[in-house]
Design an enzyme around this catalytic site. Structure first.
Site, PDB file in Angstrom:
ATOM      1  N   ARG A  14      -2.343  -6.968  -3.998  1.00 56.21           N
ATOM      2  CA  ARG A  14      -3.229  -7.478  -2.949  1.00 56.21           C
ATOM      3  C   ARG A  14      -4.590  -6.744  -2.996  1.00 56.21           C
ATOM      4  O   ARG A  14      -5.583  -7.303  -3.437  1.00 56.21           O
ATOM      5  CB  ARG A  14      -2.552  -7.334  -1.581  1.00 56.21           C
ATOM      6  CG  ARG A  14      -3.212  -8.152  -0.474  1.00 56.21           C
ATOM      7  CD  ARG A  14      -4.366  -7.441   0.195  1.00 56.21           C
ATOM      8  NE  ARG A  14      -3.962  -6.138   0.727  1.00 56.21           N
ATOM      9  CZ  ARG A  14      -4.827  -5.210   1.128  1.00 56.21           C
ATOM     10  NH1 ARG A  14      -6.123  -5.439   1.061  1.00 56.21           N
ATOM     11  NH2 ARG A  14      -4.398  -4.039   1.573  1.00 56.21           N
ATOM     12  N   ASP A  15      -4.605  -5.492  -2.573  1.00 52.95           N
ATOM     13  CA  ASP A  15      -5.869  -4.750  -2.523  1.00 52.95           C
ATOM     14  C   ASP A  15      -6.494  -4.658  -3.915  1.00 52.95           C
ATOM     15  O   ASP A  15      -7.715  -4.715  -4.073  1.00 52.95           O
ATOM     16  CB  ASP A  15      -5.600  -3.340  -1.971  1.00 52.95           C
ATOM     17  CG  ASP A  15      -6.851  -2.654  -1.459  1.00 52.95           C
ATOM     18  OD1 ASP A  15      -7.951  -3.073  -1.832  1.00 52.95           O
ATOM     19  OD2 ASP A  15      -6.723  -1.699  -0.693  1.00 52.95           O
ATOM     20  N   HIS A 211      -3.419   4.909   3.693  1.00 49.79           N
ATOM     21  CA  HIS A 211      -3.914   4.037   2.623  1.00 49.79           C
ATOM     22  C   HIS A 211      -5.197   4.691   2.110  1.00 49.79           C
ATOM     23  O   HIS A 211      -6.176   4.783   2.833  1.00 49.79           O
ATOM     24  CB  HIS A 211      -4.176   2.649   3.214  1.00 49.79           C
ATOM     25  CG  HIS A 211      -4.819   1.681   2.278  1.00 49.79           C
ATOM     26  ND1 HIS A 211      -4.102   0.694   1.628  1.00 49.79           N
ATOM     27  CD2 HIS A 211      -6.107   1.532   1.870  1.00 49.79           C
ATOM     28  CE1 HIS A 211      -4.928  -0.020   0.878  1.00 49.79           C
ATOM     29  NE2 HIS A 211      -6.148   0.465   1.007  1.00 49.79           N
ATOM     30  N   HIS A 213      -8.224   5.592  -0.919  1.00 45.66           N
ATOM     31  CA  HIS A 213      -8.990   5.169  -2.090  1.00 45.66           C
ATOM     32  C   HIS A 213      -9.575   6.400  -2.775  1.00 45.66           C
ATOM     33  O   HIS A 213      -9.831   7.422  -2.131  1.00 45.66           O
ATOM     34  CB  HIS A 213     -10.118   4.210  -1.684  1.00 45.66           C
ATOM     35  CG  HIS A 213      -9.637   2.804  -1.488  1.00 45.66           C
ATOM     36  ND1 HIS A 213     -10.041   1.756  -2.288  1.00 45.66           N
ATOM     37  CD2 HIS A 213      -8.774   2.272  -0.602  1.00 45.66           C
ATOM     38  CE1 HIS A 213      -9.456   0.639  -1.883  1.00 45.66           C
ATOM     39  NE2 HIS A 213      -8.685   0.920  -0.854  1.00 45.66           N
ATOM     40  N   CYS A 244     -14.369  -0.887  -4.960  1.00 53.14           N
ATOM     41  CA  CYS A 244     -15.072  -1.156  -3.712  1.00 53.14           C
ATOM     42  C   CYS A 244     -16.174  -2.180  -3.987  1.00 53.14           C
ATOM     43  O   CYS A 244     -16.961  -2.011  -4.913  1.00 53.14           O
ATOM     44  CB  CYS A 244     -15.673   0.144  -3.206  1.00 53.14           C
ATOM     45  SG  CYS A 244     -16.748  -0.077  -1.804  1.00 53.14           S
TER      46      CYS A 244
HETATM   47 ZN    ZN Z   1      -7.817  -0.551   0.307  1.00 54.63          ZN
END
Ligand code: ZN
Length: 310
Positions: A14-15, A211, A213, A244
């Site tokens: 997903r991400d 979560h 990054h 991003c």
């Molecule tokens: Zn994310």
């Protein structure tokens, strides 16, 4: 079989794919989920129930979640941006629903074109829809606070805004609360402070998830700070998928392979077979440009002298 000390949700499908210019074919997404499950991961964020015109990558989310749900060895979750998305996700039978609201008002408007308070109304509608669905096994509902540790538009995000939102999620019936470093501006001190603050706000019974990054290279350091603050549930993406959109070329989610390695080296059991997890790279490499695929273990190899299979 020994229970895992740390729960990892693989959010690559997903991400990791949502900002990708190339469409990853449905069969490849399904093969990725199969490989993730075969490695011993117990939860996958399989896609997003957004309109296909908004994110064409998830036009096949029904097919992908149906495939994932056909497996008994993995919890299939999906992100929903609103009540309409939740209706689709519930109809598809997903077992976990992730609903995201940004602590940053500016980011929330840019992301979903609604204010934080309007989004909270949306979250309550999703809670009501789940409760009214009549399904024997109701999907688990996570309220995720995005930009909890910083925002590409607002910079630092007020601690009070994050805490307010986490409390609102708890009061509105969230089964779990996620704290997301959406753009990767967090640092270990901030992670520790905020996790402890939110924990004291929502109480010890509420599951909390991080979560993270790796935009600025602090992903694993932040994960370690989360561990020290008592976090035992993490999102991560194989090969560090998920750049991003505001920083082309930037690193994506914290790398699942590297996170698993760190945790196991710390003596924490993940239940994940690292060698099999590494094999997901082959599936990705056939579909996704090499510059999106990262990971220290992929670059260095698993040190044979150090690593004994779990
Ligand atoms: Zn994310």
């Amino acid at each position: 079989m020994r229970d895992a000390d740390v729960h990892i949700c693989e959010c690559g499908p997903r991400d990791g794919l949502q900002n990708l210019a190339v469409f990853v074919p449905t069969e490849a997404k399904c093969a990725l989920i199969d490989a993730i499950a075969a490695a011993g991961v117990k939860e996958v964020d399989a896609g997003s129930f957004v309109p296909p015109r908004v994110v064409p990558q998830f036009a096949d989310v029904e097919a992908v979640t149906a495939h994932s749900l056909g497996r008994r060895d993995i919890v299939t979750g999906a992100l929903v941006p609103n009540a309409r998305g939740a209706e689709r996700a519930i109809a598809a039978g997903v077992q976990a629903i992730y609903f995201v609201i940004s602590a940053s008002e500016t980011h929330n408007l840019a992301n979903v074109r609604r204010s934080v308070s309007e989004q909270l109304d949306g979250f309550r509608a999703v809670r009501a829809a789940i409760d009214a669905s009549g399904r024997a096994a109701r999907p688990h509902l996570m309220g995720a606070v995005a930009t909890a540790f910083g925002c590409s538009l607002e910079g630092r995000v007020a601690e009070a805004a994050v805490r307010r939102l986490a409390i609102a999620f708890a009061e509105s019936g969230a089964d779990e609360i996620g704290l997301a470093d959406t753009v990767g501006y967090g640092n270990p001190a901030l992670i520790k402070t905020l996790v402890e603050a939110v924990r004291s706000d929502v109480g010890p019974a509420m599951p909390l998830r991080l979560h993270l990054h790796d935009t600025l290279g602090l992903g694993l350091a932040n994960a370690y700070a989360g561990l020290e603050a008592g976090i035992r549930r993490f999102d991560a993406a194989v090969s560090g998928l998920g750049g991003c959109p505001f920083a082309p070329g930037a690193r994506g989610n914290v790398v699942t392979e590297d996170l698993v390695f760190m945790l196991e080296e710390l003596g924490m059991h993940t239940g994940i077979d690292l060698n099999r997890l590494m094999a997901t790279r082959e599936i990705l490499a056939r579909q996704i440009p090499a510059e999106h695929l990262t990971g220290h273990l992929h670059e260095a190899g698993i040190p044979k002298s150090l690593w004994r299979a779990a």
